[in-house]
Design a protein around this motif. Sequence first.
Motif, PDB file in Angstrom:
ATOM      1  N   ALA A  24      -8.011  44.271  -4.224  1.00  0.00           N
ATOM      2  CA  ALA A  24      -7.768  45.595  -3.618  1.00  0.00           C
ATOM      3  C   ALA A  24      -7.157  46.529  -4.663  1.00  0.00           C
ATOM      4  O   ALA A  24      -6.357  46.101  -5.505  1.00  0.00           O
ATOM      5  N   TRP A  25      -7.547  47.803  -4.570  1.00  0.00           N
ATOM      6  CA  TRP A  25      -7.049  48.789  -5.536  1.00  0.00           C
ATOM      7  C   TRP A  25      -5.604  49.153  -5.199  1.00  0.00           C
ATOM      8  O   TRP A  25      -4.724  49.167  -6.049  1.00  0.00           O
ATOM      9  N   PHE A  26      -5.378  49.417  -3.916  1.00  0.00           N
ATOM     10  CA  PHE A  26      -4.017  49.719  -3.411  1.00  0.00           C
ATOM     11  C   PHE A  26      -3.749  48.841  -2.199  1.00  0.00           C
ATOM     12  O   PHE A  26      -4.690  48.330  -1.597  1.00  0.00           O
ATOM     13  N   ASN A  27      -2.504  48.706  -1.845  1.00  0.00           N
ATOM     14  CA  ASN A  27      -2.184  47.938  -0.652  1.00  0.00           C
ATOM     15  C   ASN A  27      -1.628  48.809   0.456  1.00  0.00           C
ATOM     16  O   ASN A  27      -1.571  48.400   1.613  1.00  0.00           O
ATOM     17  N   ASP A  28      -1.246  50.024   0.117  1.00  0.00           N
ATOM     18  CA  ASP A  28      -0.652  50.924   1.103  1.00  0.00           C
ATOM     19  C   ASP A  28      -1.754  51.688   1.844  1.00  0.00           C
ATOM     20  O   ASP A  28      -2.576  52.371   1.235  1.00  0.00           O
ATOM     21  N   ARG A  29      -1.776  51.551   3.178  1.00  0.00           N
ATOM     22  CA  ARG A  29      -2.825  52.188   3.977  1.00  0.00           C
ATOM     23  C   ARG A  29      -2.760  53.717   3.888  1.00  0.00           C
ATOM     24  O   ARG A  29      -3.784  54.390   3.990  1.00  0.00           O
ATOM     25  N   VAL A  30      -1.539  54.259   3.728  1.00  0.00           N
ATOM     26  CA  VAL A  30      -1.416  55.727   3.635  1.00  0.00           C
ATOM     27  C   VAL A  30      -2.127  56.209   2.363  1.00  0.00           C
ATOM     28  O   VAL A  30      -2.873  57.190   2.383  1.00  0.00           O
ATOM     29  N   ILE A  31      -1.881  55.469   1.263  1.00  0.00           N
ATOM     30  CA  ILE A  31      -2.560  55.849   0.012  1.00  0.00           C
ATOM     31  C   ILE A  31      -4.073  55.768   0.207  1.00  0.00           C
ATOM     32  O   ILE A  31      -4.820  56.674  -0.178  1.00  0.00           O
ATOM     33  N   TRP A  32      -4.520  54.673   0.846  1.00  0.00           N
ATOM     34  CA  TRP A  32      -5.961  54.520   1.080  1.00  0.00           C
ATOM     35  C   TRP A  32      -6.517  55.679   1.912  1.00  0.00           C
ATOM     36  O   TRP A  32      -7.616  56.173   1.656  1.00  0.00           O
ATOM     37  N   PHE A  33      -5.748  56.071   2.907  1.00  0.00           N
ATOM     38  CA  PHE A  33      -6.217  57.173   3.762  1.00  0.00           C
ATOM     39  C   PHE A  33      -6.435  58.425   2.922  1.00  0.00           C
ATOM     40  O   PHE A  33      -7.480  59.094   3.023  1.00  0.00           O
ATOM     41  N   ALA A  65      -5.335  65.431   7.130  1.00  0.00           N
ATOM     42  CA  ALA A  65      -4.346  65.016   6.119  1.00  0.00           C
ATOM     43  C   ALA A  65      -2.937  64.985   6.701  1.00  0.00           C
ATOM     44  O   ALA A  65      -2.049  64.318   6.153  1.00  0.00           O
ATOM     45  N   LEU A  66      -2.733  65.685   7.814  1.00  0.00           N
ATOM     46  CA  LEU A  66      -1.400  65.693   8.441  1.00  0.00           C
ATOM     47  C   LEU A  66      -1.167  64.470   9.335  1.00  0.00           C
ATOM     48  O   LEU A  66      -0.046  64.218   9.774  1.00  0.00           O
ATOM     49  N   THR A 107       1.431  59.320  12.694  1.00  0.00           N
ATOM     50  CA  THR A 107       1.449  57.867  12.860  1.00  0.00           C
ATOM     51  C   THR A 107       1.396  57.154  11.509  1.00  0.00           C
ATOM     52  O   THR A 107       0.673  57.574  10.610  1.00  0.00           O
ATOM     53  N   ARG A 108       2.145  56.075  11.409  1.00  0.00           N
ATOM     54  CA  ARG A 108       2.087  55.219  10.211  1.00  0.00           C
ATOM     55  C   ARG A 108       1.583  53.847  10.634  1.00  0.00           C
ATOM     56  O   ARG A 108       1.724  52.875   9.895  1.00  0.00           O
TER      57      ARG A 108
END
Lengths: 316, 240
Positions: free
Chosen positions: A148-157, A22-23, A28-29
Motif C-alpha cells: 500500500a502507498w499510504f495507510n491513512d484513509r483520509v490521505i487516500w480519500f 473534500a469537506l 466523518t473519519r
Amino acid sequence: MSGDVRLRREFIATVVLLVLLALLPLVTRDVYWLGVLVVSAYFAILASSWNLLAGFTGQFSLAPAAFAMIGAYGAALSAAYYNVPPLLGLLIGTASAGLIGLVLGRIVMRLRGPYLALTTLSFAEIARLVASNSINITRGDLGLPIEAWFNDRVIWFYVFLGALAFVVCGLYLLLRSQAGLFLEAIRDDEIAAARSGVRIVFWKTAAFAISSAAAGFAGALYAYFASLVTPELGLVQQTGLVVSMSVIGGMGSLIGPVVGAFLVYVTSEWLRDVGGWQLVIFAALVIVFARLFRTGLWGLITTALPPRRRAAGKPA
Amino acid sequence: MSPLLSVQGVTKRFGGLVAVADVTFDIAPGELVGLIGPNGSGKTTLLNIMSGHLSSEQGTIRLDGEPCTGLKPQRLARRGLMRMFQLTRIFARMNVLDNLLVGGRALGLDAEEANARANALLEELQIAHVRHLDAGQLSGGQMKLLEFGCCFMRTPRLALLDEPFAAIHPTMKEIMSRFIRARHAEGQTFVLVSHDMPVIVELCPRSICMNAGRVLSDGATSQVLAAPAVIEAYLGGAAA
C-alpha cells in the motif's frame, strides 16, 4: 446554449461538487465510510473515462473495467517483479492500458452499436481470463499483493479526489478544444463529420486510447489502495456499474458520471442491509432513467434551473 | 480549359441491379450543372461515389486533374469537394454555430477565422437568430439551410448539392437560390440535383439527365428538357 458555455457551467459545477466532497472528512473519519468514498471516486474516474467514449464520441464500449484491471496489473506486476516505485507504477499502469486501448480502438473503429459492444465485451472477458489463468505470473484468482502507498484513509480519500479532479480537468481541456468539437460531431453523425473534413479514424482511435488510459490510471491507483489486484476488477458487473452510474448521473455531461458514481456507490453501500434487493433497485433506476430521463440527474437539475439566457425562439 | 471534375466510365452495381452504368462527363471550373432524372435513376448513387461515400466497381474520377477515385469523404473535403445530402445530416445535439465550426476547424481555419466565417454565413442564410439553439430544435427548412451553410465554411472547389430545395418554404428556397447565384457569379462550381424543374431552368445553364443509371442527355438545360428521351423518361408512356 453555446456548447462552450454549457461545458464551462458543467466544469464549474464539478469543481463545486469536488470542493464539497473534500469537506466530508470534517464530518466523518469513519474508516468504513472513507473507504466507500474512495471507491466512489475510483468509479467516478472510470465513469468519466467511459463517458468520453459513450457520451461524447458515441462509442458504446463494454471494457472500462477491463482497462482498469489492465492498469492495476501494470502497476502491480511492475512493483512485484521490478520493485518499481508507486509514481512510476502509476505511469506504467496508465500507459499499458492506453497502449492496449490504442490497438483495440484501431481494431473496433469501424464497428458501431451492438457490434462494438460485443467486441469490447469479448476483449474484456479475454483480458480477465488471461489474468485469471496466468497463475505463474499473476497468481490468478489468489490475487497479486502490492504494498500500500499510504495507510491513512483520509490521505487516500484526498489522493483519489485529486486524481478525479485531474481527470475531470483533463477532460474539460480536451472537450473545450477543437478535439471536443470533432468528437461530438462524430457522436452525432459520423457521415456528416466526414463530409465536414473530420478525420474520423484518428479521432475515434484517440478517444478510445485516452479513455482506456484514464481507466488504467484509476485501476493503477486502486491497486495501491487495495494492496491486492485480482481479475475481479475486470468483471463485466463492474462495467455494468460504470454504465449505470453514467446513465443515472447524465451521459454526455462532464459532471453527470461524477454525480452518478458517488450517488450510486454510496447509496448501494447504504442499502447493503437489504441484500440482493439493492441490485433490483439500481436496475429499476437505470430503466427509469433510460426510458424517461435520458439526460440523467444532471439533465433534470439543469431543466429545473431557470435559464440564464433565453435563446431566440424556434419559428413555426 | 481542363475540367475541374472528370467522371470516366463509372459503374456501380447493387447485387443484380446496375445503379450507375458507364457514366462519363466532365465539369469545367465555374459551371453550375443540374443533375436531373426520375426517382431511382442513379443521381444520388453517383453523388455518393463522387463524394467518397460509396466505391465504384469501374471507372475513374479526377478532381482538378488528380485521381480521387476511392478517396474517403474527409480527404475529398480537404481537397475542396463538399457534399449536401438529400436527407438532412447535421449534428443535432450541437448548437447551430458549433455545427458550422466543425467544418471550419477541420478544414484548417483557426478559431477566430472560423467564428467570423460561421457568423457571416448565418447572417447570409438568415438563421443567425438561432445560432445558440441545438440544431435538433430547428425547423426542417432551417436544418436544410444549416447543412447548406456547412458546405461553405471554406470556399469549396466543387459543391455537390443533393435536393437542397426539397420540402422547404419558398422564402428559404429563395435564400439558397440567391446564395448559389451569387457564388456562381464569383466562379464557384456546383452540381445541383433537384426535381424542381423551374429552379433547374432558372439556375443551371447546363444539365445532365440520368435514367436507369445511364446518362440520357447532357447539354444546355433547355435542350436537355426538350429531348424526347428525357420527356419519355419523366412521363413514361404518356409522352409517346
